[in-house]
Design an enzyme around this catalytic site. Structure first.
Site, mmCIF file in Angstrom:
data_model
loop_
_atom_site.group_PDB
_atom_site.id
_atom_site.type_symbol
_atom_site.label_atom_id
_atom_site.label_comp_id
_atom_site.label_asym_id
_atom_site.label_seq_id
_atom_site.Cartn_x
_atom_site.Cartn_y
_atom_site.Cartn_z
ATOM 1 N N LYS A 165 0.861 -1.190 0.000
ATOM 2 C CA LYS A 165 0.000 0.000 0.000
ATOM 3 C C LYS A 165 0.887 1.225 0.000
ATOM 4 O O LYS A 165 1.607 1.499 0.949
ATOM 5 C CB LYS A 165 -0.888 -0.005 1.251
ATOM 6 N N ARG A 217 -4.149 8.074 -6.154
ATOM 7 C CA ARG A 217 -4.701 7.102 -7.100
ATOM 8 C C ARG A 217 -4.852 7.756 -8.470
ATOM 9 O O ARG A 217 -5.406 8.861 -8.589
ATOM 10 C CB ARG A 217 -6.056 6.630 -6.583
ATOM 11 N N ARG A 243 -9.263 9.401 -8.044
ATOM 12 C CA ARG A 243 -10.193 8.497 -7.368
ATOM 13 C C ARG A 243 -11.627 9.009 -7.460
ATOM 14 O O ARG A 243 -12.571 8.237 -7.557
ATOM 15 C CB ARG A 243 -9.773 8.391 -5.898
ATOM 16 N N GLU A 271 -0.973 3.956 -8.568
ATOM 17 C CA GLU A 271 -0.754 4.896 -7.483
ATOM 18 C C GLU A 271 0.484 5.712 -7.853
ATOM 19 O O GLU A 271 1.573 5.155 -8.056
ATOM 20 C CB GLU A 271 -0.520 4.146 -6.168
ATOM 21 N N PHE A 301 -1.024 -1.462 -10.572
ATOM 22 C CA PHE A 301 -1.459 -2.703 -9.928
ATOM 23 C C PHE A 301 -2.651 -3.370 -10.607
ATOM 24 O O PHE A 301 -3.075 -4.443 -10.198
ATOM 25 C CB PHE A 301 -1.790 -2.465 -8.453
ATOM 26 N N LYS A 357 -8.221 -3.493 2.847
ATOM 27 C CA LYS A 357 -6.995 -2.820 3.264
ATOM 28 C C LYS A 357 -6.684 -3.121 4.712
ATOM 29 O O LYS A 357 -7.561 -3.304 5.544
ATOM 30 C CB LYS A 357 -7.070 -1.320 3.020
#
Length: 566
Positions: free
Chosen positions: A246, A251, A270, A299, A339, A420
């Site tokens: 993370k 984002r 985002r 990210e 990702f 998360k």
């Protein structure tokens, strides 16, 4: 539809506080409008001209709008300002002062004029905008002018959002909210409320929902994480999982089209805001991917040019500016840790499994300088998740994200596909995660705080019927941050409490603001509260950061806060 008629409908909506009644009125409006104007009406009643991802700003300061009101009402500017200070609403000022008769303009005509005003640029554009607005107001009745002024100032807010309008579309064609989930999925795949309302009027809910597809250049709502307390709970819910790092970045959804005439790279945050100008380095993307069309989820993280180490979120977000982007890019170079991949050469990939998307991702990315495919580890052992989490925290990251193997890419926060596992950095903190809240208002300061005009602010989360309060924050902020908060909140001030706010009388702030500014808070624990309308409160809250990359739709819900409670 005449704009005068729309003004009457908006006035009726403004007088309603019941959410169900508001939905019914919006449903009536949806049924009443013609197909060729449905998209325009949907945008206007939400106070904008275009969908979220294609925003068009008016660029008119409040003083300029005051001048336009003075010009069209043939009043002295000083008189307009004086009345405005009493009323606190420039829309009501123009309604009270305007002597115009009935308006003949349609909603489509008003929308076109407003778009033309917003698009004015270059030398003399401010004067042209002012003249254009004054001319438009002069062609409207007072009630219509009131809402046009509010739209231009970004202060139309009538207590409902895009999601309320989705409920209204279901109500209009099903007589209830039974089509809500279908419509929400359509909206997540194509977040254009005007297109959705118009398409449903043309084709019906089922056909639109069944045929919705991802479109290159149009963002989809990003897949978001749920929360679980422990790695044991993750394995129990998800089975075998992938564990990813993370990152403390921002984002970025990247759309790429090789050799595109209008655009080659478009990026979105985002909350679906376009940020293509924020990332000039992505012009080099053409050299780093084996694809002609591509949509990536990533990210962006700032990299210290001297040490090569990752920078904090606060530094990374400094790239979000309108001017001096190239200069800031030199100070804060970025890497994009990729990702996921959702689209490749004309085909959507969101229905493919996590493993399939990962294999495609590894194949299409060529370098590790600009675009970096992040690592992941497969496991069904809770201890290994915990070990990886602690190791990454020690390396300065934000821990791990855990993803279910075999899962599809599902926009929004649904199911137990992504979870998360993130901890507050302070060793004394007991709450295992931070809480994203919306600022609802503030209290004027005393003593030293009086110089800032703010001593504390009230925040809330998503609850039943609106936003419910969870805490006041007034400690742990620097003088500079207090000043920044005051400046930003003053742009969101409203005269009355927004209808979606659920606040106990004992906690009413001195100044209410629109639900727009999102803050991330840490706290020691969650306790029961007889005063806060969430029924829970954050104990010893601390501001972690302002979350400009998040919208109010993405803040913590009451259900999530209950799950976080220790």
């Amino acid at each position: 539809m005449k704009f005068e008629r729309l003004g009457q409908k908006l006035s009726e909506l403004e007088r309603v506080s019941s959410r169900n009644r508001m939905t019914e009125l919006l449903a009536e409006l949806v049924r009443e409008v013609e197909v060729n104007e449905a998209d325009v009406v949907a945008y206007l009643i939400l106070g904008r001209l275009r969908p979220l991802y294609d925003s068009l700003e008016f660029g008119l300061a409040e003083k300029q709008v005051q001048k336009a009101v003075a010009r069209v009402t043939e009043k002295d500017l000083g008189e307009v300002v004086s009345v405005y200070k009493k009323e606190g609403d420039l829309g009501e000022v123009v309604e009270g002062l305007l002597k115009s008769g009935p308006s003949r303009l349609t909603v489509v005509e008003v929308h076109k004029i407003l778009e033309r005003i917003a698009k004015e640029s270059g030398a003399g554009s401010q004067e042209r905008k002012l003249v254009g607005l004054a001319s438009l107001l002069g062609d409207l009745d007072g009630l219509s002018a009131k809402y046009v002024v509010r739209i231009v100032l970004g202060k139309l807010r009538l207590g409902f959002s895009d999601k309320t309008l989705l409920d209204a579309v279901s109500w209009a064609y099903r007589g209830d909210k039974s089509a809500k989930s279908k419509l929400e999925r359509v909206y997540q795949m194509r977040p254009d409320i005007g297109w959705l309302v118009k398409s449903v009027k043309e084709k019906g809910i089922d056909e639109v929902a069944d045929k919705i597809e991802m479109e290159l250049g149009v963002p989809i709502s990003p897949m978001l994480c749920q929360r679980l307390k422990s790695s044991e709970a993750m394995i129990k819910k998800m089975g075998r999982v992938a564990v990813e790092p993370k990152f403390d970045g921002t984002r970025v959804q990247i759309h790429f089209r090789r050799g595109g005439k209008d655009w080659e790279v478009r990026t979105f945050t985002r909350n679906l805001e376009e940020t293509s100008k924020m990332f000039p380095e992505l012009k080099e993307m053409i050299l780093h991917v084996k694809a002609d069309e591509l949509v990536l989820d990533s990210e962006a993280v700032g990299i210290d040019p001297k040490t090569g180490k990752m920078m904090s979120f606060q530094m990374t977000i400094t790239r979000k500016r309108k001017h001096g982007v190239a200069n800031q890019a030199g100070k804060v170079p970025l890497k994009f840790f990729v990702f996921d991949v959702m689209y490749l050469d004309g085909k959507s990939l969101i229905d493919k499994t996590y493993e399939e998307r990962r294999a495609i991702l590894k194949d299409v990315i060529r370098d590790k300088d600009l675009l970096v495919v992040d690592d992941y580890w497969e496991t069904d052992d809770p201890k290994k998740i915990r070990q990886m989490h602690e190791r990454l925290l020690g390396e300065g990251l934000e821990g791990v994200i855990v993803k279910k193997l075999g899962s599809e890419y599902v926009p929004g926060r649904t199911g137990w596909r992504w979870v998360k596992m993130k901890e507050v950095e302070e060793s004394h903190a007991k709450l295992s995660d931070t809480v994203d809240c919306v600022v609802m208002g503030y209290y004027r300061g005393r003593g030293k705080r009086a110089q800032f005009g703010i001593g504390a602010f009230l925040v809330g989360i998503k609850g039943k019927g609106g936003y419910v309060t969870v805490t006041k924050v007034g400690t742990g902020l620097t003088d500079e941050l207090f000043r920044e908060l005051k400046n930003r909140l003053d742009r969101l001030v409203v005269r009355e409490r927004p209808s979606e706010y659920v606040i106990d009388k004992a906690l009413e702030p001195d100044v209410y603001v629109e639900p727009e500014l999102v803050v991330e808070l840490a706290a020691d624990e969650v306790t029961e509260s007889p005063t806060h309308t969430a029924g829970l409160a954050l104990r010893f809250p601390r501001l972690v950061k302002l979350r400009d990359d998040k919208s109010v739709d993405q803040i913590t819900s009451l259900r999530e806060l209950k799950e976080m409670r220790i």
